[in-house]
Design a protein around this motif. Structure first.
Motif, PDB file in Angstrom:
ATOM      1  N   ILE A 266       0.889  -1.173   0.000  1.00  9.40           N
ATOM      2  CA  ILE A 266       0.000   0.000   0.000  1.00  9.40           C
ATOM      3  C   ILE A 266       0.920   1.214   0.000  1.00  9.40           C
ATOM      4  O   ILE A 266       1.842   1.303   0.818  1.00  9.40           O
ATOM      5  CB  ILE A 266      -0.943  -0.012   1.216  1.00  9.40           C
ATOM      6  N   CYS A 267       0.708   2.088  -0.971  1.00 10.03           N
ATOM      7  CA  CYS A 267       1.715   3.111  -1.255  1.00 10.03           C
ATOM      8  C   CYS A 267       1.121   4.515  -1.210  1.00 10.03           C
ATOM      9  O   CYS A 267      -0.074   4.717  -1.462  1.00 10.03           O
ATOM     10  CB  CYS A 267       2.285   2.905  -2.661  1.00 10.03           C
ATOM     11  N   VAL A 268       2.011   5.471  -0.957  1.00 12.08           N
ATOM     12  CA  VAL A 268       1.639   6.881  -1.010  1.00 12.08           C
ATOM     13  C   VAL A 268       1.351   7.245  -2.469  1.00 12.08           C
ATOM     14  O   VAL A 268       2.146   6.946  -3.358  1.00 12.08           O
ATOM     15  CB  VAL A 268       2.795   7.756  -0.469  1.00 12.08           C
TER      16      VAL A 268
ATOM     17  N   HIS B  57      -1.469   7.888  -9.304  1.00  7.70           N
ATOM     18  CA  HIS B  57      -0.023   7.942  -9.538  1.00  7.70           C
ATOM     19  C   HIS B  57       0.684   7.638  -8.228  1.00  7.70           C
ATOM     20  O   HIS B  57       0.342   8.195  -7.186  1.00  7.70           O
ATOM     21  CB  HIS B  57       0.379   9.324 -10.053  1.00  7.70           C
ATOM     22  N   PHE B  58       1.654   6.726  -8.279  1.00  6.75           N
ATOM     23  CA  PHE B  58       2.421   6.399  -7.071  1.00  6.75           C
ATOM     24  C   PHE B  58       3.580   7.381  -6.948  1.00  6.75           C
ATOM     25  O   PHE B  58       4.416   7.456  -7.860  1.00  6.75           O
ATOM     26  CB  PHE B  58       2.909   4.947  -7.138  1.00  6.75           C
ATOM     27  N   ASP B  59       3.612   8.093  -5.858  1.00  5.04           N
ATOM     28  CA  ASP B  59       4.597   9.160  -5.693  1.00  5.04           C
ATOM     29  C   ASP B  59       6.025   8.616  -5.843  1.00  5.04           C
ATOM     30  O   ASP B  59       6.395   7.626  -5.208  1.00  5.04           O
ATOM     31  CB  ASP B  59       4.421   9.846  -4.332  1.00  5.04           C
ATOM     32  N   GLY B  60       6.760   9.254  -6.721  1.00  5.01           N
ATOM     33  CA  GLY B  60       8.162   8.887  -6.927  1.00  5.01           C
ATOM     34  C   GLY B  60       8.359   7.815  -7.989  1.00  5.01           C
ATOM     35  O   GLY B  60       9.484   7.532  -8.379  1.00  5.01           O
ATOM     36  N   TRP B  61       7.287   7.208  -8.451  1.00  7.19           N
ATOM     37  CA  TRP B  61       7.398   6.137  -9.451  1.00  7.19           C
ATOM     38  C   TRP B  61       6.997   6.664 -10.825  1.00  7.19           C
ATOM     39  O   TRP B  61       6.171   7.556 -10.949  1.00  7.19           O
ATOM     40  CB  TRP B  61       6.513   4.949  -9.075  1.00  7.19           C
ATOM     41  N   GLU B  62       7.568   6.025 -11.851  1.00  5.48           N
ATOM     42  CA  GLU B  62       7.255   6.434 -13.218  1.00  5.48           C
ATOM     43  C   GLU B  62       5.780   6.256 -13.541  1.00  5.48           C
ATOM     44  O   GLU B  62       5.102   5.424 -12.920  1.00  5.48           O
ATOM     45  CB  GLU B  62       8.050   5.558 -14.192  1.00  5.48           C
TER      46      GLU B  62
ATOM     47  N   LYS C  27      10.917   0.807 -14.923  1.00  8.60           N
ATOM     48  CA  LYS C  27       9.665   0.985 -15.664  1.00  8.60           C
ATOM     49  C   LYS C  27       8.872  -0.277 -15.416  1.00  8.60           C
ATOM     50  O   LYS C  27       9.411  -1.374 -15.466  1.00  8.60           O
ATOM     51  CB  LYS C  27       9.975   1.069 -17.171  1.00  8.60           C
ATOM     52  N   ARG C  28       7.608  -0.105 -15.111  1.00  9.96           N
ATOM     53  CA  ARG C  28       6.825  -1.325 -14.915  1.00  9.96           C
ATOM     54  C   ARG C  28       6.488  -1.891 -16.274  1.00  9.96           C
ATOM     55  O   ARG C  28       5.970  -1.217 -17.141  1.00  9.96           O
ATOM     56  CB  ARG C  28       5.556  -1.042 -14.130  1.00  9.96           C
ATOM     57  N   ILE C  29       6.792  -3.152 -16.456  1.00 11.91           N
ATOM     58  CA  ILE C  29       6.491  -3.795 -17.729  1.00 11.91           C
ATOM     59  C   ILE C  29       5.466  -4.885 -17.498  1.00 11.91           C
ATOM     60  O   ILE C  29       5.331  -5.397 -16.402  1.00 11.91           O
ATOM     61  CB  ILE C  29       7.751  -4.379 -18.420  1.00 11.91           C
TER      62      ILE C  29
HETATM   63  N1  MLZ Z   1      10.161  -3.818  -6.877  1.00  9.15           N
HETATM   64  C1  MLZ Z   1       8.958  -3.939  -7.598  1.00  9.15           C
HETATM   65  C2  MLZ Z   1       7.825  -3.275  -6.851  1.00  9.15           C
HETATM   66  C3  MLZ Z   1       7.573  -1.871  -7.186  1.00  9.15           C
HETATM   67  C4  MLZ Z   1       6.448  -1.294  -6.357  1.00  9.15           C
HETATM   68  C5  MLZ Z   1       5.966   0.010  -6.861  1.00  9.15           C
HETATM   69  N2  MLZ Z   1       4.815   0.436  -6.187  1.00  9.15           N
HETATM   70  C6  MLZ Z   1       4.292   1.675  -6.661  1.00  9.15           C
HETATM   71  C7  MLZ Z   1       9.124  -3.374  -9.011  1.00  9.15           C
HETATM   72  O1  MLZ Z   1      10.053  -2.647  -9.263  1.00  9.15           O
HETATM   73  O2  MLZ Z   1       8.317  -3.719  -9.884  1.00  9.15           O
END
Ligand code: MLZ
Length: 236
Positions: free
Chosen positions: A167-169, A183-188, A231-233
């Motif tokens: 569970i994320c900010v 949008h997950f803060d800090g993530w692409e 990058k989430r793939i």
């Molecule tokens: N380490 C994993 C989890 C990322 C979680 C991001 N949550 C917003 C990854 O890089 O896919």
């Protein structure tokens, strides 16, 4: 037929029967229940737009592949490698906010991902002609939003549905009908996810603290190495 996901049971939360978990997507569709041809106006072969459950930031061209008991639909994304044999179909309930009538993205000015291999601009009317198919009727969809108070920029705590123990900010990045782009803060932005405004997977700020569950803070900003940015793939 609703399968509780681990975080639902861990947190002892009320579950929404319309909410599909990844457990449901990976079930053998033929064993889910007895198929029929129609469900709440949906019929096999009808085209629609659907949030890709394994890539929740994208909305894709999709087809009703099977109608199961109790208005559960097996949906296939057009152009996906295994879209014929059922191995990558997924289950959404007919009332799910994750399925949208054709033209929805265009009307709301949000990106629509064309089928893999599609060349040129994607035009629904042309595509329906080319594929000799028809659109699922607009009246079948649950797109009308309740009077929610979400606004762009608001902070919240949200389940990362691809890694649902987290569970994320997060921040509301866009509001479109019932859908919120989280949008997950800090993530692409490839980690963003479209969720229903009444999703059981979003919580007010302070919720994790209240139930003593770990909250994932914003990802630390690493300006030093752009190349290491994840990058989430797609998972499959
Ligand atoms: N380490 C994993 C989890 C990322 C979680 C991001 N949550 C917003 C990854 O890089 O896919």
């Amino acid at each position: 037929s609703y399968v509780k996901s681990s975080h639902d049971s861990y947190l002892g939360k009320a579950v929404n029967p319309n909410h599909c978990t990844r457990d449901m997507f990976i079930q053998d569709p033929t064993k889910l229940s007895i198929p029929t041809d129609r469900g709440q106006g949906f019929a096999v072969g009808m085209k629609l737009e659907a949030i890709d459950p394994l890539n929740l930031s994208t909305i894709c061209i999709a087809t009703v592949m099977k109608v199961l008991k109790d208005n559960y639909l097996m949906i296939g994304i057009d152009g996906a490698v295994d879209s014929k044999d059922g191995s990558d179909w997924f289950c959404y309930h007919a009332t799910s906010a994750s399925i949208l009538p054709i033209g929805y993205c265009d009307t709301h000015d949000i990106p629509l991902t064309p089928p893999k291999g599609h060349v040129g601009k994607f035009v629904w009317q042309q595509y329906l002609k080319d594929t000799k198919s028809r659109a699922a009727p607009v009246a079948c969809f649950t797109t009308r939003p309740p009077n929610h108070m979400f606004k762009v920029g608001m902070k919240l705590e949200a389940v990362d549905l691809i890694d649902p123990r987290l569970i994320c900010v997060a921040t509301v990045a866009q509001c479109v009908g019932r859908l919120l782009k989280i949008h997950f803060d800090g993530w692409e932005s490839s980690f963003d996810q479209w969720v229903d405004c009444e999703s059981p997977d979003i919580y007010p700020v302070g919720w994790c603290e209240m139930v003593s569950y770990n909250l994932e803070g914003p990802k630390a900003n690493s300006n030093t190495g752009a190349s290491t940015e994840a990058k989430r793939i797609k998972m499959n």
